[in-house]
Motif scaffolding. Sequence first.
Motif, PDB file in Angstrom:
ATOM      1  N   GLY A   4       0.830  -1.205   0.000  1.00 48.92           N
ATOM      2  CA  GLY A   4       0.000   0.000   0.000  1.00 48.92           C
ATOM      3  C   GLY A   4       0.862   1.252   0.000  1.00 48.92           C
ATOM      4  N   GLU A   5       1.873   1.246   0.832  1.00 44.23           N
ATOM      5  CA  GLU A   5       2.786   2.402   0.899  1.00 44.23           C
ATOM      6  C   GLU A   5       3.515   2.601  -0.433  1.00 44.23           C
ATOM      7  N   LEU A   6       3.726   1.501  -1.156  1.00 43.76           N
ATOM      8  CA  LEU A   6       4.391   1.589  -2.457  1.00 43.76           C
ATOM      9  C   LEU A   6       3.443   2.038  -3.567  1.00 43.76           C
ATOM     10  N   GLY A   7       2.172   2.221  -3.242  1.00 40.81           N
ATOM     11  CA  GLY A   7       1.233   2.760  -4.225  1.00 40.81           C
ATOM     12  C   GLY A   7       0.344   1.728  -4.894  1.00 40.81           C
TER      13      GLY A   7
ATOM     14  N   ALA B 118       4.101 -12.110 -11.540  1.00 40.51           N
ATOM     15  CA  ALA B 118       4.135 -13.014 -10.390  1.00 40.51           C
ATOM     16  C   ALA B 118       5.514 -12.982  -9.752  1.00 40.51           C
ATOM     17  N   VAL B 119       5.525 -13.050  -8.426  1.00 39.46           N
ATOM     18  CA  VAL B 119       6.791 -13.082  -7.688  1.00 39.46           C
ATOM     19  C   VAL B 119       6.798 -14.325  -6.800  1.00 39.46           C
TER      20      VAL B 119
ATOM     21  N   ASP C 278      17.643  -5.732  -1.030  1.00 40.37           N
ATOM     22  CA  ASP C 278      17.781  -5.818  -2.483  1.00 40.37           C
ATOM     23  C   ASP C 278      16.539  -6.457  -3.093  1.00 40.37           C
ATOM     24  N   GLY C 279      15.999  -7.465  -2.419  1.00 41.08           N
ATOM     25  CA  GLY C 279      14.798  -8.121  -2.925  1.00 41.08           C
ATOM     26  C   GLY C 279      13.635  -7.145  -3.056  1.00 41.08           C
TER      27      GLY C 279
ATOM     28  N   GLU D 183      10.900  -2.602  -8.737  1.00 42.45           N
ATOM     29  CA  GLU D 183      11.238  -2.413 -10.155  1.00 42.45           C
ATOM     30  C   GLU D 183      10.353  -3.294 -11.041  1.00 42.45           C
ATOM     31  N   PHE D 184      10.188  -4.529 -10.642  1.00 38.49           N
ATOM     32  CA  PHE D 184       9.417  -5.509 -11.434  1.00 38.49           C
ATOM     33  C   PHE D 184       7.947  -5.110 -11.510  1.00 38.49           C
TER      34      PHE D 184
END
Lengths: 88, 247
Positions: B57-60, B141-142, B232-233, B239-240
């Motif tokens: 959520g914080e990432l948008g 998908a991650v 880093d993950g 980015e992904f």
Amino acid sequence: MCTYATVQTTLEGSAKGPEGSWFAVTDATVYFDHPVHALAEHTLNIDFADPAKGPGARVAVELTAAAARDLLSAIQEALDSAPAELTA
Amino acid sequence: MSDSLSAESVRITGHDGEEIEAYLARPSHPPSRGGVVVIHHMPGYDRGTKEIVRRFGELGYDAVCPNLYWREAPGADPADAAATARAGGGVPDERLVGDVGGAAGYLRSLPSSNGKVGVIGYCSGGRQSVLAACNLDLDAAVDCYGAFVTGTPPEGFPLQVTNLVEQLPSLRAPLLGLFGNEDSHPSPEQVDELDRILTEHGKPHEFHRYDDAGHAFFATDRPSYRVAAANDGWERIVEFYGKYLGG
């Protein structure tokens, strides 16, 4: 790792559970996987439960592998020390 | 950019039209945004997982985590619910796909949705993230260290888990994989196998593999936490998802 390994057995006995109340345990689930609370990456976990009373009727222990083996020995020693006619 | 968000428990429609609990986080900006379905790890719908939902959520992103154990243990403590689900044989794959599909549909129905939804899962959820992306229309998908995407699960145990090798040709979304080189489930060899299979089938994927990290390196409340790998993950995830869920 998620081992997914799970062993189940039925039991006859009691455990002191949530809010300090005793309840009859009917089942145990034993698995070696991530603990919820113990500070180890993997532990031998035992859930003593009465599924008929719902998810909260559970006593959980999470033991390191070494602790679990020590416990196994202690249980065996305690059983062996009792008169055979009582533990048959 | 605003970092304001709201978070709450909601009900969504899961597999077979059944209503299940879910945890939802929604940012106040941007007005049009992608969605993320978070699949919790085997220990359940717990505080750590909800923190991850709020971070998306914080990432948008609108982010939602279905409580996969709701049917077995509605309202139970997460650890008790996880124990009950494990004792009952775990979450069937078909039900998982239905619940993630319901969560994705819920996100796409929000007025803020740009129509794009990704999925991410940790630990057992890593495998389930790949499973969902093989069976649902998702945009990204991650897989965070999911065991038994490849490799052979133990036999003779109540949890019936199969690997996903036969389903991988059906993967419908680009896959980001994050793995610890000290992990044994999945082992580096199993990650190699996954990489090879996806390459053979022309499936877009991007793997990052970390030294000095094993399983569950994102889990901040566990001894397995590795700050360098986790930081880093998270950057790789940002980015992904920025690439595939933005716009």
